[in-house]
Design a protein around this motif. Sequence first.
Motif, PDB file in Angstrom:
ATOM      1  N   LYS A  93      15.336 -24.732  -4.324  1.00 33.74           N
ATOM      2  CA  LYS A  93      16.749 -24.500  -4.640  1.00 33.74           C
ATOM      3  C   LYS A  93      17.079 -23.009  -4.627  1.00 33.74           C
ATOM      4  CE  LYS A  93      17.368 -28.553  -7.666  1.00 33.74           C
ATOM      5  NZ  LYS A  93      17.776 -28.985  -9.016  1.00 33.74           N
ATOM      6  N   ILE A  94      16.205 -22.222  -5.230  1.00 34.50           N
ATOM      7  CA  ILE A  94      16.449 -20.779  -5.282  1.00 34.50           C
ATOM      8  C   ILE A  94      16.558 -20.198  -3.879  1.00 34.50           C
ATOM      9  CG2 ILE A  94      15.382 -18.555  -5.885  1.00 34.50           C
ATOM     10  CD1 ILE A  94      14.354 -19.945  -8.450  1.00 34.50           C
ATOM     11  N   ARG A  95      15.655 -20.595  -2.988  1.00 30.20           N
ATOM     12  CA  ARG A  95      15.700 -20.095  -1.595  1.00 30.20           C
ATOM     13  C   ARG A  95      16.961 -20.591  -0.885  1.00 30.20           C
ATOM     14  NH1 ARG A  95      10.233 -21.333  -2.145  1.00 30.20           N
ATOM     15  NH2 ARG A  95      10.507 -23.373  -1.147  1.00 30.20           N
ATOM     16  N   LEU A  96      17.328 -21.853  -1.126  1.00 30.54           N
ATOM     17  CA  LEU A  96      18.518 -22.425  -0.489  1.00 30.54           C
ATOM     18  C   LEU A  96      19.772 -21.652  -0.866  1.00 30.54           C
ATOM     19  CD1 LEU A  96      20.049 -24.718   1.028  1.00 30.54           C
ATOM     20  CD2 LEU A  96      20.113 -25.943  -1.166  1.00 30.54           C
ATOM     21  N   TYR A  97      19.930 -21.354  -2.148  1.00 27.05           N
ATOM     22  CA  TYR A  97      21.154 -20.700  -2.593  1.00 27.05           C
ATOM     23  C   TYR A  97      21.159 -19.209  -2.299  1.00 27.05           C
ATOM     24  CZ  TYR A  97      22.218 -25.211  -4.533  1.00 27.05           C
ATOM     25  OH  TYR A  97      22.480 -26.559  -4.654  1.00 27.05           O
ATOM     26  N   GLN A  99      22.582 -19.389   1.178  1.00 23.25           N
ATOM     27  CA  GLN A  99      24.018 -19.648   1.119  1.00 23.25           C
ATOM     28  C   GLN A  99      24.790 -18.538   0.401  1.00 23.25           C
ATOM     29  OE1 GLN A  99      24.562 -23.598  -0.488  1.00 23.25           O
ATOM     30  NE2 GLN A  99      23.590 -24.582   1.286  1.00 23.25           N
ATOM     31  N   LYS A 100      24.066 -17.473   0.036  1.00 28.00           N
ATOM     32  CA  LYS A 100      24.658 -16.241  -0.501  1.00 28.00           C
ATOM     33  C   LYS A 100      25.453 -16.457  -1.781  1.00 28.00           C
ATOM     34  CE  LYS A 100      24.672 -13.754   3.919  1.00 28.00           C
ATOM     35  NZ  LYS A 100      23.793 -14.666   4.620  1.00 28.00           N
ATOM     36  N   TYR A 101      24.949 -17.325  -2.661  1.00 24.26           N
ATOM     37  CA  TYR A 101      25.540 -17.415  -3.987  1.00 24.26           C
ATOM     38  C   TYR A 101      25.340 -16.087  -4.698  1.00 24.26           C
ATOM     39  CZ  TYR A 101      26.806 -22.338  -4.092  1.00 24.26           C
ATOM     40  OH  TYR A 101      27.430 -23.543  -3.857  1.00 24.26           O
ATOM     41  N   LYS A 102      26.382 -15.582  -5.343  1.00 26.18           N
ATOM     42  CA  LYS A 102      26.305 -14.255  -5.961  1.00 26.18           C
ATOM     43  C   LYS A 102      25.399 -14.254  -7.188  1.00 26.18           C
ATOM     44  CE  LYS A 102      28.278 -11.605  -4.105  1.00 26.18           C
ATOM     45  NZ  LYS A 102      27.939 -10.926  -2.836  1.00 26.18           N
ATOM     46  N   TYR A 103      25.392 -15.387  -7.929  1.00 24.88           N
ATOM     47  CA  TYR A 103      24.533 -15.499  -9.111  1.00 24.88           C
ATOM     48  C   TYR A 103      23.917 -16.888  -9.177  1.00 24.88           C
ATOM     49  CZ  TYR A 103      26.778 -11.249 -10.877  1.00 24.88           C
ATOM     50  OH  TYR A 103      27.241  -9.971 -11.025  1.00 24.88           O
ATOM     51  N   ARG A 156      20.111 -14.553 -12.059  1.00 27.93           N
ATOM     52  CA  ARG A 156      19.590 -13.659 -11.030  1.00 27.93           C
ATOM     53  C   ARG A 156      20.708 -13.383 -10.029  1.00 27.93           C
ATOM     54  NH1 ARG A 156      14.130 -15.418  -8.016  1.00 27.93           N
ATOM     55  NH2 ARG A 156      13.382 -15.160 -10.158  1.00 27.93           N
ATOM     56  N   ARG A 157      20.899 -12.119  -9.693  1.00 27.85           N
ATOM     57  CA  ARG A 157      21.896 -11.735  -8.699  1.00 27.85           C
ATOM     58  C   ARG A 157      21.397 -12.034  -7.295  1.00 27.85           C
ATOM     59  NH1 ARG A 157      25.543  -7.510 -10.694  1.00 27.85           N
ATOM     60  NH2 ARG A 157      24.948  -6.904 -12.813  1.00 27.85           N
ATOM     61  N   TYR A 158      22.327 -12.134  -6.376  1.00 28.85           N
ATOM     62  CA  TYR A 158      21.977 -12.316  -4.963  1.00 28.85           C
ATOM     63  C   TYR A 158      21.139 -11.132  -4.482  1.00 28.85           C
ATOM     64  CZ  TYR A 158      22.524 -12.555   0.115  1.00 28.85           C
ATOM     65  OH  TYR A 158      22.288 -12.584   1.474  1.00 28.85           O
ATOM     66  N   GLN A 159      20.061 -11.427  -3.795  1.00 28.37           N
ATOM     67  CA  GLN A 159      19.128 -10.454  -3.209  1.00 28.37           C
ATOM     68  C   GLN A 159      18.341  -9.664  -4.262  1.00 28.37           C
ATOM     69  OE1 GLN A 159      21.628  -8.193  -0.417  1.00 28.37           O
ATOM     70  NE2 GLN A 159      20.787  -9.371   1.270  1.00 28.37           N
ATOM     71  N   SER A 160      18.287 -10.184  -5.471  1.00 29.52           N
ATOM     72  CA  SER A 160      17.504  -9.533  -6.522  1.00 29.52           C
ATOM     73  C   SER A 160      16.417 -10.473  -7.005  1.00 29.52           C
ATOM     74  CB  SER A 160      18.410  -9.128  -7.686  1.00 29.52           C
ATOM     75  OG  SER A 160      17.640  -8.640  -8.766  1.00 29.52           O
ATOM     76  N   LYS A 161      15.261  -9.921  -7.350  1.00 29.11           N
ATOM     77  CA  LYS A 161      14.177 -10.720  -7.921  1.00 29.11           C
ATOM     78  C   LYS A 161      14.118 -10.575  -9.441  1.00 29.11           C
ATOM     79  CE  LYS A 161      11.321 -10.650  -3.749  1.00 29.11           C
ATOM     80  NZ  LYS A 161      10.015 -10.305  -3.148  1.00 29.11           N
TER      81      LYS A 161
END
Length: 413
Positions: free
Chosen positions: A364-368, A371-375, A392-397
């Motif tokens: 799910k985390i990879r999917l979203y 799909q560029k979910y912001k959070y 978690r923010r988009y593109q942040s670990k």
Amino acid sequence: MEKIHKQNLNDNKEIEVDHRKIAKELEIFYIDENIGKGFPIWLENGVKLKKAIHDYIYEQEEKYNFIHVETPEVGLLDLYKTSGHYQLYKNNMFPEMKFKDEESFVLRPMACPHHIMIYKHKKRSYKELPLRLAEHVNQFRFEPSGSLLGLERTRAMELTDSHIFLRDDQLESEIKLVLNLVEKTLAKFNIKIDYIELALRDKKDLKKYHGDSKKWDQSESILRNFLQKNKIKFIEKIGEAAFYGPKIDVQIKTLLGHIITVSTIQLDFFLPERFELEYFDKDLNTIRPIMIHRGLIGTYERFIAVLLEQTKGNLPFWLAPNQVVILPINNKYHLEYAKKIYQFLLDNKIRVKLDFSNERLGHKIRLYQTQKYKYQIIIGDEEVKNDKISYRRYQSKKTDILKIAEFLKLIKS
């Protein structure tokens, strides 16, 4: 606006940021050839994106005293004969529709005749001018099949349209007002432009245009002098004027190197003559108004194509159709609390999704992310116990923990 922005992208990068690829990943639109080439089908996320853009533009237009109207998507053929569209634009119009012993209609390629008729439906005074009519117009143009390209070139489109009726003494201030609105709007969306164009008639092919040369010389000089006086850098293009007048176009170079017009300000002395428009001055003399045709961000189709390419689909939070997704780790223990968080965000007008499917959390985390979910909000034992959320923010670990009210304050800021 006068800065020239250039993109140098290699072929692989072009494929990655092509608006059609991004739109497919984000489920913005698709073309169904069973419905027809060039007719975009807006999916849920596309509708959300369009609405976010629409709401901002509608609000700005009201601040600038535009009056919103709605007009039909068809008009009598005679209306377009009077305007001259039928004679000069016929090849780009859908064929006339005629029922037995009834009038002939056409799908409108432009809404200027409709707005002209709104102006004309009652007598006008000089005190009413400028009259700024605005409409987000559905219109139709028959583009050749080979020229159709995603949202960049379509046969059905929605234009952020306006027609302004004004007095001669209001011309400079009105052009300045419209240009200010254009600049403000493009800056809000962080749109990079390529250049400003002054589109002029081709004097060697006068059959393409309405009116006499003297009026054309006057209207072209008005726009040229305005740009020069306001120190706006521009280039002149012969033969790119509308058939009723010259225009100032804001031009953008797409990923594929196509130059497309986003915003436009068109000066028109001729349609008011063809439709015999009038207003009364203070001495009750009848005077012919001038028209400005304004496209604020052009069509939603082209604008969204540009927006997706320039942002690579990573839209700012206020625009993003996919804002927040909530992921309970175990439905048995965490779903009820997740539903509470979901409802809270929904009530606060956040575009939120609750995913309680049985897929693994990592999937799910990879999917979203794709799909560029912001959070992404993760709900587990600790979150339920402490009445908090992990997000978690988009593109942040990095994962942060907050109370939901504090999270709402964060994302709204």
